[in-house]
Motif scaffolding. Sequence first.
Motif, PDB file in Angstrom:
ATOM      1  N   TYR A 167       0.878  -1.255   0.084  1.00  0.00           N
ATOM      2  CA  TYR A 167       0.090  -0.047   0.128  1.00  0.00           C
ATOM      3  C   TYR A 167       0.844   1.294  -0.018  1.00  0.00           C
ATOM      4  CZ  TYR A 167      -3.324   3.399   1.468  1.00  0.00           C
ATOM      5  OH  TYR A 167      -4.250   4.606   1.586  1.00  0.00           O
ATOM      6  N   LYS A 168       1.980   1.214   0.728  1.00  0.00           N
ATOM      7  CA  LYS A 168       2.937   2.321   0.663  1.00  0.00           C
ATOM      8  C   LYS A 168       3.849   2.448  -0.572  1.00  0.00           C
ATOM      9  CE  LYS A 168       2.288   3.875   4.938  1.00  0.00           C
ATOM     10  NZ  LYS A 168       1.729   5.089   5.315  1.00  0.00           N
ATOM     11  N   GLY A 169       3.619   1.609  -1.352  1.00  0.00           N
ATOM     12  CA  GLY A 169       4.111   1.808  -2.767  1.00  0.00           C
ATOM     13  C   GLY A 169       5.454   0.938  -2.856  1.00  0.00           C
ATOM     14  N   TYR A 170       5.813  -0.045  -2.001  1.00  0.00           N
ATOM     15  CA  TYR A 170       7.059  -0.837  -1.913  1.00  0.00           C
ATOM     16  C   TYR A 170       7.201  -1.850  -3.211  1.00  0.00           C
ATOM     17  CZ  TYR A 170       8.852   2.088   1.928  1.00  0.00           C
ATOM     18  OH  TYR A 170       9.344   3.064   2.734  1.00  0.00           O
ATOM     19  N   ALA A 171       5.897  -2.011  -3.789  1.00  0.00           N
ATOM     20  CA  ALA A 171       5.979  -3.211  -4.975  1.00  0.00           C
ATOM     21  C   ALA A 171       6.315  -4.394  -4.607  1.00  0.00           C
ATOM     22  CB  ALA A 171       6.686  -2.532  -6.045  1.00  0.00           C
TER      23      ALA A 171
END
Length: 479
Positions: A167-171
Amino acid sequence: MAEQTLKEKTAKGLFWGSINGGIQQILNVVFGIFLARLLSPGDYGLIGMLGIFMGVATVLQDSGFSTALINRKGIKHEDYNSVFWFSFSVGLICYVILFFCAPLIADFFGHPELTNLSRVLFLWFLIGSTSIAHSAMMTKKLMVKERTKIEVSAMIASGIVGVVLAYKGYAYWGIAIQTVTNAFVGAVLRWYYVKWRPTFTFALRPLKEMCSFGVKILFTSIFAQINANIFAVLLGRFYKEDQVGYYTQGNKWMNMGYTFIWGMIGNVSLPVLSEVALDVKRQRQVFRKMLRFVSFISFPAMFGLALVAPELIVIGVSDKWLPCVPVMQLLCIWGAVTPINNLYIHVLLSQGKSNIYLYNTIALGVVQLLVVVSMLSLGIYYMVLAFVVVNVLWIFIWHYFVNKYVEISILDVAKDILSFCLISLIVLCITYFVTKLIFNIYMLFIAKVLLATFLYTFVMYLSGSVTFKESFTFLLKRK
């Protein structure tokens, strides 16, 4: 009294195995939906490319000694202690080697980001090496209830970590950290529930005594890992990472069903079959009973999963993953038969025939690789189809060897499994055609599940299935 005790232990193991598998798959679905919606096929593809290295390293650190411990009679502290230090040492060596080989792995697949990703992800098997002896002790003592608590807790903790990072964009880092967290929490809890502790002594004698059995399990498991990850390697080398992602996602959803089924019986079957290994007639009876139970669950569950795959994927993880549906449906056929193959393997291992397990797995791997590579130019669907056909037909090879030691005819096996298979197929065909005119995807999914469940249960009741009655009676007693 001994018979009753064995039956009671087996029943409790199956019960807690089903609870464990059920909760795990519910959590898998929940966390899987969040992650698949947040991540891309390419993210899953990158992780999938590393699967074969993780699998082989995990096998090396175990080296077949956990299975040897489960089979060993009159086991002592020094047996567990030697396996603990051996597993940890090999795990550390493997991690160091793979750490420095990470750039070569990245070059092979043509993705520079795999260098740092693999170095973090490979911590998974290093951490896991610290609790292999503890895990073997839990399996030998049929501590299925405790295993349930451990695996569910580890899944909840790691799932939350993975979803938050995604969700925080760390893929793809979200999946990697999730995997490492799962290993860490699992290892800590195994140490908590198993009161045994290693000592700073090391004896080679137990390893030497278990070596002839364990080394065959080691080589067998290596080939099994190569077989299981061959698609990810071939697709990663010759196709784009999206194709690896579609395969990984389809395989993941299939594995949820397969893991639930095998989780019920996998931790129980080998210890129980080993306990009755000296009595061929009794072992044959136990094996056939397990065979009927697995077939009773496996065929309707896995074929049913294939039936609802299109709706499940769209509802769960969105239509961007629709290309994985045909692969998932084919793999569900493999998932329905594999628990039966595993039971055959456990019979051979309980008889100490790890050499047959080794040679047969190598032969399967070679045939499988040749067939799959021959389909490489035709695309992923035909590659998976070839894989499934080979594995389904290989059940006859496993049966040939088991029959030599347990003396069970192919007709007896057919009686045990074919009725469940055919009834499942008929029920699901009826369900497919009856629900064909439902166009709302949510209503279609619910209708398929409810109708298929009702029809299968009704047919089992009418046919007077002993397995159905025993399972139902046991559940009522548990309540």
